[in-house]
Design a protein around this motif. Structure first.
Motif, PDB file in Angstrom:
ATOM      1  N   TYR A   1      -5.917   6.922   2.986  1.00  0.00           N
ATOM      2  CA  TYR A   1      -6.288   7.824   1.897  1.00  0.00           C
ATOM      3  C   TYR A   1      -6.994   9.091   2.373  1.00  0.00           C
ATOM      4  O   TYR A   1      -7.014  10.100   1.676  1.00  0.00           O
ATOM      5  N   LYS A   2      -7.582   9.039   3.547  1.00  0.00           N
ATOM      6  CA  LYS A   2      -8.377  10.165   4.034  1.00  0.00           C
ATOM      7  C   LYS A   2      -7.570  11.462   4.146  1.00  0.00           C
ATOM      8  O   LYS A   2      -8.039  12.515   3.684  1.00  0.00           O
ATOM      9  N   PRO A   3      -6.365  11.454   4.731  1.00  0.00           N
ATOM     10  CA  PRO A   3      -5.610  12.722   4.811  1.00  0.00           C
ATOM     11  C   PRO A   3      -5.292  13.306   3.439  1.00  0.00           C
ATOM     12  O   PRO A   3      -5.299  14.542   3.273  1.00  0.00           O
ATOM     13  N   ILE A   4      -5.022  12.442   2.458  1.00  0.00           N
ATOM     14  CA  ILE A   4      -4.739  12.911   1.099  1.00  0.00           C
ATOM     15  C   ILE A   4      -5.969  13.587   0.515  1.00  0.00           C
ATOM     16  O   ILE A   4      -5.900  14.690  -0.038  1.00  0.00           O
ATOM     17  N   ALA A   5      -7.099  12.919   0.643  1.00  0.00           N
ATOM     18  CA  ALA A   5      -8.339  13.465   0.091  1.00  0.00           C
ATOM     19  C   ALA A   5      -8.683  14.806   0.724  1.00  0.00           C
ATOM     20  O   ALA A   5      -9.031  15.767   0.030  1.00  0.00           O
ATOM     21  N   ILE A   6      -8.580  14.883   2.043  1.00  0.00           N
ATOM     22  CA  ILE A   6      -8.946  16.116   2.746  1.00  0.00           C
ATOM     23  C   ILE A   6      -8.047  17.270   2.316  1.00  0.00           C
ATOM     24  O   ILE A   6      -8.522  18.395   2.081  1.00  0.00           O
TER      25      ILE A   6
ATOM     26  N   LEU B   1     -15.253  12.299  -2.734  1.00  0.00           N
ATOM     27  CA  LEU B   1     -14.060  12.033  -1.936  1.00  0.00           C
ATOM     28  C   LEU B   1     -12.824  11.769  -2.797  1.00  0.00           C
ATOM     29  O   LEU B   1     -11.703  11.759  -2.273  1.00  0.00           O
ATOM     30  N   ARG B   2     -13.010  11.514  -4.085  1.00  0.00           N
ATOM     31  CA  ARG B   2     -11.920  11.317  -5.049  1.00  0.00           C
ATOM     32  C   ARG B   2     -11.101  10.046  -4.823  1.00  0.00           C
ATOM     33  O   ARG B   2     -10.041   9.882  -5.424  1.00  0.00           O
ATOM     34  N   ILE B   3     -11.540   9.146  -3.969  1.00  0.00           N
ATOM     35  CA  ILE B   3     -10.690   7.982  -3.663  1.00  0.00           C
ATOM     36  C   ILE B   3     -11.365   6.642  -3.963  1.00  0.00           C
ATOM     37  O   ILE B   3     -10.737   5.602  -3.801  1.00  0.00           O
ATOM     38  N   ARG B   4     -12.630   6.648  -4.369  1.00  0.00           N
ATOM     39  CA  ARG B   4     -13.387   5.397  -4.432  1.00  0.00           C
ATOM     40  C   ARG B   4     -12.831   4.411  -5.458  1.00  0.00           C
ATOM     41  O   ARG B   4     -12.856   3.199  -5.240  1.00  0.00           O
ATOM     42  N   ASN B   5     -12.335   4.901  -6.585  1.00  0.00           N
ATOM     43  CA  ASN B   5     -11.815   3.988  -7.595  1.00  0.00           C
ATOM     44  C   ASN B   5     -10.556   3.283  -7.095  1.00  0.00           C
ATOM     45  O   ASN B   5     -10.429   2.058  -7.205  1.00  0.00           O
ATOM     46  N   LYS B   6      -9.645   4.035  -6.552  1.00  0.00           N
ATOM     47  CA  LYS B   6      -8.416   3.432  -6.014  1.00  0.00           C
ATOM     48  C   LYS B   6      -8.735   2.498  -4.854  1.00  0.00           C
ATOM     49  O   LYS B   6      -8.189   1.390  -4.766  1.00  0.00           O
TER      50      LYS B   6
ATOM     51  N   GLU C   1       0.837  -1.195   0.000  1.00  0.00           N
ATOM     52  CA  GLU C   1       0.000   0.000   0.000  1.00  0.00           C
ATOM     53  C   GLU C   1       0.879   1.255   0.000  1.00  0.00           C
ATOM     54  O   GLU C   1       1.613   1.520   0.944  1.00  0.00           O
ATOM     55  N   ASP C   2       0.823   1.992  -1.076  1.00  0.00           N
ATOM     56  CA  ASP C   2       1.698   3.134  -1.292  1.00  0.00           C
ATOM     57  C   ASP C   2       0.840   4.399  -1.319  1.00  0.00           C
ATOM     58  O   ASP C   2      -0.014   4.546  -2.185  1.00  0.00           O
ATOM     59  N   VAL C   3       1.077   5.271  -0.369  1.00  0.00           N
ATOM     60  CA  VAL C   3       0.272   6.488  -0.297  1.00  0.00           C
ATOM     61  C   VAL C   3       1.028   7.699  -0.821  1.00  0.00           C
ATOM     62  O   VAL C   3       0.653   8.832  -0.574  1.00  0.00           O
ATOM     63  N   ILE C   4       2.101   7.458  -1.576  1.00  0.00           N
ATOM     64  CA  ILE C   4       2.822   8.562  -2.193  1.00  0.00           C
ATOM     65  C   ILE C   4       1.963   9.182  -3.286  1.00  0.00           C
ATOM     66  O   ILE C   4       1.366   8.479  -4.094  1.00  0.00           O
ATOM     67  N   VAL C   5       1.893  10.492  -3.297  1.00  0.00           N
ATOM     68  CA  VAL C   5       1.202  11.210  -4.372  1.00  0.00           C
ATOM     69  C   VAL C   5       2.271  11.695  -5.344  1.00  0.00           C
ATOM     70  O   VAL C   5       3.096  12.544  -5.001  1.00  0.00           O
ATOM     71  N   LYS C   6       2.262  11.139  -6.554  1.00  0.00           N
ATOM     72  CA  LYS C   6       3.264  11.510  -7.553  1.00  0.00           C
ATOM     73  C   LYS C   6       2.858  12.799  -8.261  1.00  0.00           C
ATOM     74  O   LYS C   6       1.677  13.051  -8.468  1.00  0.00           O
ATOM     75  N   GLU C   7       3.856  13.588  -8.626  1.00  0.00           N
ATOM     76  CA  GLU C   7       3.611  14.834  -9.349  1.00  0.00           C
ATOM     77  C   GLU C   7       3.871  14.611 -10.837  1.00  0.00           C
ATOM     78  O   GLU C   7       4.938  14.132 -11.218  1.00  0.00           O
ATOM     79  N   LEU C   8       2.881  14.964 -11.653  1.00  0.00           N
ATOM     80  CA  LEU C   8       3.050  14.913 -13.099  1.00  0.00           C
ATOM     81  C   LEU C   8       2.873  16.314 -13.673  1.00  0.00           C
ATOM     82  O   LEU C   8       1.986  17.066 -13.245  1.00  0.00           O
ATOM     83  N   TYR C   9       3.724  16.633 -14.660  1.00  0.00           N
ATOM     84  CA  TYR C   9       3.704  17.950 -15.312  1.00  0.00           C
ATOM     85  C   TYR C   9       3.471  17.757 -16.803  1.00  0.00           C
ATOM     86  O   TYR C   9       4.226  17.047 -17.479  1.00  0.00           O
ATOM     87  N   ILE C  10       2.403  18.369 -17.294  1.00  0.00           N
ATOM     88  CA  ILE C  10       2.051  18.257 -18.708  1.00  0.00           C
ATOM     89  C   ILE C  10       2.104  19.641 -19.344  1.00  0.00           C
ATOM     90  O   ILE C  10       1.463  20.586 -18.858  1.00  0.00           O
ATOM     91  N   THR C  11       2.866  19.735 -20.411  1.00  0.00           N
ATOM     92  CA  THR C  11       2.926  20.968 -21.192  1.00  0.00           C
ATOM     93  C   THR C  11       2.206  20.729 -22.512  1.00  0.00           C
ATOM     94  O   THR C  11       2.613  19.858 -23.287  1.00  0.00           O
ATOM     95  N   VAL C  12       1.118  21.452 -22.738  1.00  0.00           N
ATOM     96  CA  VAL C  12       0.364  21.321 -23.989  1.00  0.00           C
ATOM     97  C   VAL C  12       1.043  22.207 -25.031  1.00  0.00           C
ATOM     98  O   VAL C  12       1.150  23.427 -24.851  1.00  0.00           O
ATOM     99  N   LEU C  13       1.509  21.612 -26.112  1.00  0.00           N
ATOM    100  CA  LEU C  13       2.276  22.344 -27.130  1.00  0.00           C
ATOM    101  C   LEU C  13       1.356  23.130 -28.061  1.00  0.00           C
ATOM    102  O   LEU C  13       0.151  22.846 -28.146  1.00  0.00           O
ATOM    103  N   PRO C  14       1.900  24.138 -28.755  1.00  0.00           N
ATOM    104  CA  PRO C  14       1.078  24.979 -29.637  1.00  0.00           C
ATOM    105  C   PRO C  14       0.313  24.166 -30.676  1.00  0.00           C
ATOM    106  O   PRO C  14       0.831  23.185 -31.226  1.00  0.00           O
TER     107      PRO C  14
END
Length: 550
Positions: A396-401, A156-161, A45-58
């Motif tokens: 997951y609750k602290p992440i969601a809150i 709550l944003r967590i139900r699928n996971k 069980e991994d509660v790390i929240v990964k950061e993703l960065y998306i740049t939409v090109l012209p």
């Protein structure tokens, strides 16, 4: 001659019996083994929240495929006749707001992926979900397709996971790898290079189901794999055809089942032919084409999770290349575990939710099969223990809150921690509630389909399909007619109807609405499958049909 004729008949009878036993008998399924997931691919069980960065090109001016902006992508409709808008992106991973030299995609200045909207009803949400296809030579964490789900309809944003993390512990079925994502998007599609990354909040990355999924889960990459779009195990002869058929149309085929694996559809069509042949015993068909443990597990899990949007869609069918057996693979649980908040029909609970499905309808008329489902409900209920639910929710609750508080602040809304805590408490109790609703629902007669009223001289003729009661209780039908879908005024009603039809005197010219209820001898009541949606108000009226008298 008479003796020879009798002898020949005996031999023919033996041959026919032998063929039937070979095709549909108990021994035919003896080599089938229930599906086993590859548990090695799941991390603790991994509660790390990964950061993703998306740049939409012209946007590429004048380019048919990539000539649209990010805004146009987000405003695009769900019209099947319009191709999905796609944009080129730079996909990168970072940490604490920095993309460092050890991060995925560091230093890229040209696109490494294509992004489009994903989902169906989720496209109508204010904040969208996205599907990203990375260049074949640059997978991210083994994934070439990235599903970023906002789960806007899950408060709550967590139900699928949470659902897929619970399913990992359930045998005879596969789960999906999931992780929390903090998403940032920089929109350069309109060539405004002063723009910075905007915080899009919490998303969930859901493993994509395709041939790579089959490989990673130790399944057959060459097998058949279909994503169920609008499928209730009818034959669909106008849509589902062999690829060699002159009238085969892939786009029409995929209105029913989206092709994700082999394009050899012969065994699919053979299965549907036999399943819809009522002269073949359902258990013989089932034992030839399905795995009992897998099917019961998939259905019991959906019932216990209250994932009602799985009667005709939102799952996969899979079969190995050298087998006739079909397996059910789960997909999309964001509206499960109490996440379905819209009004609902009486039948949208428990087994009656699936009663319009040919397989379910035939299979559970056999009392032994129903008893097997009851046992599977209890078995999975034990696996998904209250302690397991509580432990995952606590993770997951602290992440969601944290993210829900930030979202509320971003739009100037009031953050109500008491309401969120109450919903988490209800989430904890959801499995128990759904189990109780399942058994309560079994006491009710099953829903019916309503036909179209027809004129018979100076009369109106109403018809519907026959109901079914698992306890064998006697049941009757009731019909009501109104001039409005809310039925504030009842123009006609009749109870205690024993037939599947009703003939009444002709009504004056006008627009009318009618509905049918089934009530058993113990006063358990069920509405009909039919649904009327009022366009002006978008009001949903379950068990109701509109008709006209000209």
């Amino acid at each position: 001659m008479k003796i020879k004729l009798i002898g020949m008949l005996v031999i023919i009878n033996l041959l026919v019996t032998s063929c039937l036993n070979s095709d549909f008998g108990e021994n035919n399924n003896s080599n089938n083994t229930s599906i086993k997931d590859n548990q090695d691919i799941y991390k603790e069980e991994d509660v790390i929240v990964k950061e993703l960065y998306i740049t939409v090109l012209p946007a590429e001016t004048g380019h048919d495929e990539y000539g649209k902006t990010f805004s146009q992508l987000n405003e695009s409709s769900i019209d099947d006749s319009v191709d999905d808008i796609k944009v080129k992106i730079i996909f990168q991973e970072g940490s604490n707001g920095i993309i460092s030299s050890t991060d995925f995609g560091y230093g890229l200045t040209d696109y490494n992926g294509i992004m489009e909207l994903r989902g169906q009803s989720s496209r109508l949400a204010e904040i969208k979900s996205y599907k990203i296809k990375l260049n074949k030579n640059s997978p991210w964490n083994e994934f070439l397709t990235i599903n970023l789900n906002k789960h806007h309809f899950d408060t709550l944003r967590i139900r699928n996971k949470l659902s897929f993390d619970l399913i990992k512990s359930i045998p005879n079925i596969t789960s999906l790898r999931t992780e929390f994502i903090h998403l940032y998007i920089k929109d350069l599609s309109e060539e405004d290079y002063t723009k910075e990354y905007l915080d899009f909040g919490l998303y969930t990355q859901i493993e994509h189901v395709d041939t790579d999924f089959l490989k990673n889960h130790n399944l057959d990459q060459n097998g058949s794999l279909y994503k169920v779009e609008n499928f209730e195990f009818y034959k669909y002869e106008d849509y589902l055809k062999l690829k060699e058929d002159a009238e085969y149309n892939e786009k029409e085929f995929e209105k029913i089942l989206e092709i994700k694996g082999s394009e050899d559809h012969e065994k699919l069509i053979d299965m549907l032919d036999d399943l819809n042949n009522k002269f073949i015993h359902i258990n013989d068909v089932f034992d030839k084409y399905f795995d009992r443990e897998n099917y019961l597990t998939w259905l019991a899990t959906n019932i216990l999770f209250d994932n009602i949007d799985t009667a005709s869609r939102n799952y996969f069918l899979y079969s190995e290349s050298d087998s006739d057996t079909w397996y059910f693979l789960p997909w999309d649980y964001d509206k499960g575990l109490g996440g379905y908040r819209s009004s609902r029909a009486i039948w949208q609970n428990g087994l009656s939710n699936y009663w319009g499905n040919v397989l379910t309808n035939r299979f559970f008329r056999n009392k032994d099969n129903l008893e097997d489902l009851n046992k599977k409900i209890e078995e999975i209920h034990e696996i998904i223990s209250e302690e397991k639910m509580e432990n995952l929710i606590d993770l997951y609750k602290p992440i969601a809150i944290e993210f829900l508080r930030n979202e509320a602040e971003d739009i100037g809304d009031k953050f109500n921690l008491d309401e969120i805590n109450l919903e988490f408490e209800e989430l904890q109790k959801n499995i128990e509630l759904n189990k109780a609703n399942y058994y309560e629902n079994l006491e009710k007669p099953m829903p019916v389909f309503m036909g179209e009223p027809t004129m018979l001289g100076n009369n109106l003729h109403f018809q519907w399909t026959e109901s079914y009661d698992f306890q064998g209780d006697a049941f009757t039908y009731s019909v009501e007619i109104s001039d409005a879908p809310k039925f504030e005024t009842i123009l006609y009603s009749k109870n205690d109807i024993h037939e599947k039809e009703l003939i009444i005197d002709m009504l004056p010219k006008g627009t009318y609405y009618w509905r049918v209820f089934v009530t058993d001898s113990n006063e358990n009541k069920m509405d009909a499958f039919d649904l009327y949606i009022e366009a002006e108000s978008n009001g949903y009226y379950f068990g109701t049909k509109k008709f006209y008298v000209n």
